[in-house]
Design a protein around this motif. Structure first.
Motif, PDB file in Angstrom:
ATOM      1  N   UNK A  87      -9.546  -2.571   6.146  1.00 52.77           N
ATOM      2  CA  UNK A  87      -8.451  -1.752   5.616  1.00 52.77           C
ATOM      3  C   UNK A  87      -7.322  -1.632   6.636  1.00 52.77           C
ATOM      4  N   UNK A  88      -7.661  -1.414   7.897  1.00 54.86           N
ATOM      5  CA  UNK A  88      -6.630  -1.300   8.920  1.00 54.86           C
ATOM      6  C   UNK A  88      -5.887  -2.619   9.099  1.00 54.86           C
ATOM      7  N   UNK A  89      -6.624  -3.736   9.056  1.00 52.56           N
ATOM      8  CA  UNK A  89      -5.969  -5.039   9.185  1.00 52.56           C
ATOM      9  C   UNK A  89      -5.031  -5.305   8.012  1.00 52.56           C
ATOM     10  N   UNK A  90      -5.472  -4.951   6.790  1.00 47.67           N
ATOM     11  CA  UNK A  90      -4.607  -5.136   5.617  1.00 47.67           C
ATOM     12  C   UNK A  90      -3.357  -4.280   5.714  1.00 47.67           C
ATOM     13  N   UNK A  91      -3.518  -3.051   6.214  1.00 47.51           N
ATOM     14  CA  UNK A  91      -2.352  -2.170   6.375  1.00 47.51           C
ATOM     15  C   UNK A  91      -1.376  -2.750   7.407  1.00 47.51           C
ATOM     16  N   UNK A  92      -1.917  -3.299   8.485  1.00 48.68           N
ATOM     17  CA  UNK A  92      -1.062  -3.908   9.508  1.00 48.68           C
ATOM     18  C   UNK A  92      -0.332  -5.127   8.951  1.00 48.68           C
ATOM     19  N   UNK A  93      -1.039  -5.957   8.174  1.00 45.62           N
ATOM     20  CA  UNK A  93      -0.422  -7.150   7.581  1.00 45.62           C
ATOM     21  C   UNK A  93       0.716  -6.750   6.651  1.00 45.62           C
ATOM     22  N   UNK A  94       0.499  -5.730   5.837  1.00 44.17           N
ATOM     23  CA  UNK A  94       1.550  -5.295   4.918  1.00 44.17           C
ATOM     24  C   UNK A  94       2.777  -4.808   5.675  1.00 44.17           C
ATOM     25  N   UNK A  95       2.559  -4.066   6.745  1.00 42.02           N
ATOM     26  CA  UNK A  95       3.686  -3.572   7.540  1.00 42.02           C
ATOM     27  C   UNK A  95       4.437  -4.729   8.192  1.00 42.02           C
ATOM     28  N   UNK A  96       3.704  -5.705   8.689  1.00 46.24           N
ATOM     29  CA  UNK A  96       4.340  -6.860   9.337  1.00 46.24           C
ATOM     30  C   UNK A  96       5.136  -7.664   8.326  1.00 46.24           C
ATOM     31  N   UNK A  97       4.588  -7.871   7.129  1.00 49.69           N
ATOM     32  CA  UNK A  97       5.308  -8.648   6.111  1.00 49.69           C
ATOM     33  C   UNK A  97       6.597  -7.953   5.691  1.00 49.69           C
ATOM     34  N   UNK A  98       6.537  -6.643   5.504  1.00 47.35           N
ATOM     35  CA  UNK A  98       7.743  -5.903   5.117  1.00 47.35           C
ATOM     36  C   UNK A  98       8.797  -6.003   6.218  1.00 47.35           C
ATOM     37  N   UNK A  99       8.359  -5.823   7.475  1.00 49.01           N
ATOM     38  CA  UNK A  99       9.306  -5.884   8.593  1.00 49.01           C
ATOM     39  C   UNK A  99       9.898  -7.282   8.727  1.00 49.01           C
ATOM     40  N   UNK A 100       9.072  -8.324   8.579  1.00 48.63           N
ATOM     41  CA  UNK A 100       9.572  -9.685   8.748  1.00 48.63           C
ATOM     42  C   UNK A 100      10.540 -10.053   7.634  1.00 48.63           C
ATOM     43  N   UNK A 101      10.239  -9.658   6.403  1.00 50.05           N
ATOM     44  CA  UNK A 101      11.166  -9.960   5.303  1.00 50.05           C
ATOM     45  C   UNK A 101      12.497  -9.237   5.505  1.00 50.05           C
ATOM     46  N   UNK A 102      12.443  -8.025   6.041  1.00 47.45           N
ATOM     47  CA  UNK A 102      13.695  -7.320   6.343  1.00 47.45           C
ATOM     48  C   UNK A 102      14.470  -8.045   7.445  1.00 47.45           C
ATOM     49  N   UNK A 103      13.772  -8.567   8.441  1.00 42.86           N
ATOM     50  CA  UNK A 103      14.441  -9.308   9.523  1.00 42.86           C
ATOM     51  C   UNK A 103      15.043 -10.608   8.999  1.00 42.86           C
ATOM     52  N   UNK A 104      14.335 -11.275   8.084  1.00 41.83           N
ATOM     53  CA  UNK A 104      14.888 -12.497   7.499  1.00 41.83           C
ATOM     54  C   UNK A 104      16.152 -12.175   6.715  1.00 41.83           C
ATOM     55  N   UNK A 105      16.106 -11.076   5.945  1.00 39.50           N
ATOM     56  CA  UNK A 105      17.299 -10.683   5.187  1.00 39.50           C
ATOM     57  C   UNK A 105      18.462 -10.382   6.125  1.00 39.50           C
ATOM     58  N   UNK A 106      18.179  -9.681   7.235  1.00 40.48           N
ATOM     59  CA  UNK A 106      19.252  -9.404   8.198  1.00 40.48           C
ATOM     60  C   UNK A 106      19.747 -10.694   8.837  1.00 40.48           C
ATOM     61  N   UNK A 107      18.830 -11.650   9.066  1.00 39.39           N
ATOM     62  CA  UNK A 107      19.241 -12.923   9.627  1.00 39.39           C
ATOM     63  C   UNK A 107      20.161 -13.688   8.692  1.00 39.39           C
ATOM     64  N   UNK A 108      19.862 -13.650   7.396  1.00 37.36           N
ATOM     65  CA  UNK A 108      20.726 -14.316   6.417  1.00 37.36           C
ATOM     66  C   UNK A 108      22.112 -13.679   6.394  1.00 37.36           C
ATOM     67  N   UNK A 109      22.139 -12.340   6.460  1.00 35.38           N
ATOM     68  CA  UNK A 109      23.431 -11.645   6.474  1.00 35.38           C
ATOM     69  C   UNK A 109      24.197 -11.989   7.746  1.00 35.38           C
TER      70      UNK A 109
END
Length: 558
Positions: A87-109
């Motif tokens: 459960x902790x690993x899944x929670x960490x993965x979800x947080x990392x994916x959300x953060x990385x997708x936000x960084x990709x969006x900022x990179x595109x901008x």
């Protein structure tokens, strides 16, 4: 590309940095995994003790109930720790994916619309979708297992040496074979995974672009050939995916062989010892001690086998980061280069000897650009199609960097840009207008729509400004879409208006009304209006002509 400059981080360093946003849950998951793995020692000891007392000492079953209860508690505790770690690993993965997708969006901008337009939309979507998902196995499996691979086998090895040095020696000598083969196979797995992700990116971009142009494909009767292209891209992906699976199955088979061979050697040693055919001990080996060693042998390799499974996830994650880095590695285009001074208080934009070139272009579109734009100036930008009018507007908007010169803008300058082909989102006209200023009041929104002559056609629509349109303005004509873009510029309340063919496709009356609205709104502001219309040109007070790769001020010399 990654590696083009030594200052850019490697894929491995990037993966480690991505874990910073979820460091606590990842560490907790690793710690629980280590504790759960070490519980195999009391579990094996309880099983061995039960067998020793039941079959050798002949104790009644009632005397074994406390041991069986302790064994059941140990099993439940291991299961609970494994569940909590997952459960902790899944929670960490979800947080990392959300953060990385936000960084990709900022990179595109940060890269800007000019760079984004040069990329396949499907390929960019794959980087934000499938490539980010490819990191799940690494952070959810490989990272938590690294601590378990170090701690659990070491504890089992120490316990084995305490009970029987021969068993401990077999485990010690065979243990290095597993990581060595993992490393050898991992090199090939990473290269194969990178080729697979590149094939997935190409197929995704190819399919998305063809789907977007489906109407045009049908119109020109190119359906069969485009289907053949999609089929070829899918076949390439299938071949590369099977190569990755082949490496994975081969590496798993090799690791399972060595692990099974080691367990078989320990079982053979114990069997020969019990049969009296081999005697390497000073004291006799009891049944409980033999069972304890035999139970620990497969558990010794279990973390290594699980890590070998997730080692391919690590290879896939490294390959995915190489592709994602194309978006994250941003050399933000400078709005000015050279040593030019900042624009003065009255000058909003000034350029001195600059040149403009689109990304990946072989030559400059415009060169030797020397101009000055002051507040209150209304400029008509004229010239033949393809001469660079839209390119100059993009540079003034800050979308395109200037090299071999300087382009300076006044501090805090607010710019409103209505491109030749404005992008309208699927939604209501009102929602599309609010893109410019989400906090605008209804009165301000309707005033901007009225000034840009949007209400002239919106009043005839079923729901007025609440009428829903399709993506890219589906349902509106080209002239109506331009008027919506102009209304967004008005709503933004900019200091500088950059308008690219705002009156194209309009009848004479509507064009005159739009030009009056622009003139009225632009009082005290600067306007640069690219146009082919003589009426629009006459409405401006100055003319910049683009020809022969240069900007000629008021039709004169560059």
């Amino acid at each position: 590309m990654i590696g083009d400059a030594p200052t850019r981080a490697t894929a491995k360093t990037r993966l480690q940095a991505l874990g910073d946003v979820a460091r606590k849950p990842l560490r907790a998951a690793s710690a629980l995994g280590v504790i759960g793995g070490m519980l195999v020692l009391p579990q094996a000891a309880l099983i061995a003790l039960c067998l020793q007392r039941a079959f050798v000492d002949g104790e009644p079953p009632v005397r074994l109930l406390p041991l069986l209860g302790a064994l059941l508690a140990t099993l439940l505790l291991r299961a609970g720790l494994g569940w909590a770690s997952r459960r902790l690993a899944d929670r960490a993965v979800e947080r990392i994916r959300i953060d990385l997708r936000a960084r990709i969006a900022r990179g595109l901008v940060a890269r800007g619309p000019v760079w984004v337009r040069s990329q396949q939309s499907g390929a960019l979507a794959e980087r934000m979708g499938a490539h980010v998902d490819a990191l799940e196995g690494y952070f959810g499996g490989f990272v938590p297992l690294r601590a378990e691979v170090v701690g659990v086998p070491l504890a089992i090895l120490l316990a084995a040496f305490v009970v029987d040095r021969t068993v401990g020696l077999v485990l010690l000598l065979t243990m290095p074979l597993v990581p060595v083969f993992m490393m050898l196979v991992g090199w090939g797995a990473q290269a194969a995974s990178q080729r697979q992700l590149q094939a997935l990116t190409r197929m995704g971009g190819h399919f998305a672009d063809r789907l977007r142009g489906l109407g045009l494909i049908r119109l020109y009767g190119r359906g069969a050939s485009e289907l053949a292209g999609i089929r070829a891209a899918a076949e390439e992906l299938r071949v590369r995916s099977l190569r990755v699976l082949r490496i994975a199955f081969l590496s798993s088979a090799v690791l399972e062989f060595f692990a099974s061979l080691s367990v078989a050697m320990i079982a053979l040693y114990l069997g020969l010892t019990y049969l009296g055919m081999l005697d390497l001990r000073a004291a006799p080996l009891t049944l409980g001690m033999g069972v304890f060693c035999l139970l620990l042998a497969p558990e010794f390799y279990a973390p290594l086998r699980r890590l070998a499974t997730h080692y391919h996830d690590r290879a896939a994650a490294l390959a995915a980061m190489d592709e994602i880095a194309l978006v994250l590695d941003v050399d933000a285009p400078a709005l000015s280069t050279g040593d030019g001074a900042e624009a003065s208080a009255t000058s909003l934009v000034s350029a001195q000897g600059g040149a403009l070139r689109h990304p990946a272009a072989a030559r400059d579109v415009l060169h030797d650009i020397t101009l000055q734009l002051q507040r209150g100036q209304h400029v008509a930008l004229v010239g033949a199609s393809g001469e660079g009018k839209s390119t100059l507007l993009e540079a003034l908007a800050g979308w395109l960097p200037v090299h071999a010169g300087s382009l300076q803008r006044a501090p805090g300058l607010r710019i409103g840009y209505a491109p030749q082909r404005p992008f309208l989102f699927a939604g209501s006209l009102r929602d599309n207008l609010r893109m410019a200023r989400p906090d605008a009041s209804e009165a301000e929104l309707e005033q901007a729509a009225e000034a840009a002559q949007v209400m002239r056609f919106a009043a005839r629509l079923p729901d007025g400004l609440d009428t829903v349109i399709g993506e890219r303005g589906f349902g509106l004509s080209g002239g109506e879409a331009r008027r919506v873009a102009l209304a967004r510029v008005f709503l933004r309340d900019p200091d500088l208006l950059l308008l690219d063919e705002p009156t194209a496709f309009l009848d004479a009356d509507t064009e005159a009304a739009v030009l009056r609205a622009i003139q009225q709104f632009a009082r005290g502001r600067a306007v640069v209006l690219a146009t082919h219309s003589a009426t629009a040109q006459a409405a401006m007070t100055r003319v910049w002509q683009v020809r022969d790769g240069r900007v000629h001020i008021d039709g004169g010399t560059p």
